[in-house]
Design an enzyme around this catalytic site. Structure first.
Site, PDB file in Angstrom:
ATOM      1  N   GLY A  64      33.609  47.985 -14.310  1.00 28.96           N
ATOM      2  CA  GLY A  64      35.040  47.745 -14.244  1.00 28.96           C
ATOM      3  C   GLY A  64      35.384  46.402 -14.848  1.00 28.96           C
ATOM      4  O   GLY A  64      34.529  45.697 -15.386  1.00 28.96           O
TER       5      GLY A  64
ATOM      6  N   HIS B 238      35.109  29.371 -16.663  1.00 29.06           N
ATOM      7  CA  HIS B 238      35.296  28.479 -17.822  1.00 29.06           C
ATOM      8  C   HIS B 238      35.645  29.243 -19.091  1.00 29.06           C
ATOM      9  O   HIS B 238      36.009  28.647 -20.098  1.00 29.06           O
ATOM     10  CB  HIS B 238      34.067  27.592 -18.021  1.00 29.06           C
ATOM     11  CG  HIS B 238      32.900  28.271 -18.675  1.00 29.06           C
ATOM     12  ND1 HIS B 238      32.032  27.602 -19.513  1.00 29.06           N
ATOM     13  CD2 HIS B 238      32.441  29.549 -18.619  1.00 29.06           C
ATOM     14  CE1 HIS B 238      31.098  28.432 -19.941  1.00 29.06           C
ATOM     15  NE2 HIS B 238      31.323  29.614 -19.400  1.00 29.06           N
TER      16      HIS B 238
ATOM     17  N   ASP C 110      30.304  44.669 -13.628  1.00 25.14           N
ATOM     18  CA  ASP C 110      30.538  44.191 -14.995  1.00 25.14           C
ATOM     19  C   ASP C 110      31.150  45.323 -15.807  1.00 25.14           C
ATOM     20  O   ASP C 110      31.349  46.433 -15.308  1.00 25.14           O
ATOM     21  CB  ASP C 110      29.230  43.706 -15.634  1.00 25.14           C
ATOM     22  CG  ASP C 110      29.453  42.572 -16.623  1.00 25.14           C
ATOM     23  OD1 ASP C 110      30.456  42.624 -17.369  1.00 25.14           O
ATOM     24  OD2 ASP C 110      28.637  41.635 -16.677  1.00 25.14           O
TER      25      ASP C 110
ATOM     26  N   PHE D 104      37.221  42.636 -14.110  1.00 26.18           N
ATOM     27  CA  PHE D 104      37.683  41.760 -13.028  1.00 26.18           C
ATOM     28  C   PHE D 104      39.146  41.358 -13.182  1.00 26.18           C
ATOM     29  O   PHE D 104      39.721  40.738 -12.296  1.00 26.18           O
ATOM     30  CB  PHE D 104      36.795  40.522 -12.865  1.00 26.18           C
ATOM     31  CG  PHE D 104      36.425  39.796 -14.135  1.00 26.18           C
ATOM     32  CD1 PHE D 104      37.382  39.370 -15.042  1.00 26.18           C
ATOM     33  CD2 PHE D 104      35.096  39.506 -14.402  1.00 26.18           C
ATOM     34  CE1 PHE D 104      37.046  38.688 -16.184  1.00 26.18           C
ATOM     35  CE2 PHE D 104      34.731  38.811 -15.563  1.00 26.18           C
ATOM     36  CZ  PHE D 104      35.712  38.402 -16.447  1.00 26.18           C
TER      37      PHE D 104
END
Length: 345
Positions: free
Chosen positions: A233, A253, A207, A235
């Site tokens: 980090g 979402h 995360d 994504f």
């Protein structure tokens, strides 16, 4: 909806279209009593409004009028003149009880969170996030920049008990996974539950730096301390290499198709050749019946740039564009979520 996790009530309510215009009034009243901690004050029994007002530094008659109105919805009950007690619909407004929604009621009632909804028209006219229009940053950048808001969001996302994840463990067999990478896993509660149920598995919690720092400060559960690696980090730039499976819970979402596919491609590139993608999301239902997923979809429109709930067909296309073949869709018992499994074709 806010009451979705509460206990069933024997009070039968019916609403006209005109009544629904005032739905925001109910939400605001629930925010006030949640913020004041009224349900916690009533956990040991009925109390007079004077006592409640004294404990919360509020005006007794004004507090009474709010509680009286909420009692009409089955949220609290007036047992004697100006005395109130908990009801099944109010139990969930307590702190630290199974199914508590107190943190959610507070979060969604804070000005920075509800104000974008006042600008729904902007989102409808432009297709853009009203939140970003108002604040100039996306929701998660806002949490990074505003410590109080970030801490409130953290409390909301971390309150789920380990027992609440039992349906996830029942729905899917994680036992064959050697290394599970939880992408955007926040506090790592779900990853911890999976690791505890699978003692030979190792895990990676991935995360943003502030989220990982928060987990480090809290300390990992002793049961998984030696089996869980913390990596920070983004994504959008890449994810940790070499996982047997990659888990995305309520991540896709939040983003439009382009960015969601980018996340999936990073997972595809990082995982082992026989790796699996595990996605936990809601499926947008068809038809005209009420669904909280449909309301959440509009919420995504307002607060997230490009965020949306998706149909089963849209998920299949998303997986395909990300390099995956969708192999399973498993509903999670007593939950609005489904688990999607994808593999490299």
């Amino acid at each position: 909806m806010v009451l979705s996790n509460s206990k069933p009530s024997n009070i039968q309510l019916s609403f006209t279209t005109a009544d629904l215009i005032y739905a925001y009034v109910l939400s605001r009243m629930m925010y006030v009593v949640a913020k004041l901690g009224i349900a916690d004050l009533l956990k040991d029994g009925s109390q007079h409004c004077d006592a409640l007002a004294s404990a919360t530094n509020t005006h007794s008659d004004s507090l009474y009028r709010v509680l009286r109105a909420l009692a009409g919805f089955g949220i609290f009950a007036e047992t004697q003149p100006r005395c109130f007690e908990l009801t099944p619909q109010a139990d969930c407004l307590q702190s630290n009880v199974p199914g508590s929604i107190r943190n959610e009621a507070i979060l969604r009632g804070e000005e920075y969170y509800y104000k974008p909804w006042e600008n729904l028209m902007y989102s409808v006219q432009t297709g853009e996030s009203a939140f970003e229009h108002l604040y100039g940053v996306d929701l998660y950048q806002y949490y990074e920049q505003n410590a109080v808001a970030g801490e409130l969001f953290h409390k909301y996302t971390s309150h789920t008990s380990q027992e609440a994840y039992a349906p996830y463990l029942e729905a899917y067999d994680f036992s064959s996974i050697g290394k599970l990478v939880d992408i955007g896993g926040g506090t790592g509660n779900l990853l911890t539950a999976i690791l505890e149920a699978n003692p030979t598995m190792t895990g990676v919690l991935f995360d943003l730096p502030k989220s990982i720092d928060r987990v480090k400060n809290l300390g990992e559960p002793v049961s998984v301390h030696n089996r869980c690696q913390l990596i920070e980090g983004s994504f959008f730039e890449g994810v940790p290499q070499g996982g047997d499976a990659y888990l995305l819970r309520e991540i896709l979402h939040l983003w439009d198709d382009e960015r969601a596919i980018n996340i999936l491609k990073h997972c595809h590139q990082a995982m082992k050749e026989q790796g699996r993608l595990l996605v936990l999301e809601c499926i947008m239902p068809s038809g005209n019946e009420y669904s909280g997923v449909k309301v959440e979809d509009v919420h995504m429109l307002v607060v997230c740039s490009g965020g949306r709930e998706r149909t089963e067909t849209e998920f299949k296309e998303l997986f395909k564009s990300g390099g995956f073949k969708l192999t399973k869709i498993i509903p999670i018992k007593n939950s609005r979520f489904s688990l999607f499994e994808g593999v490299k074709p």
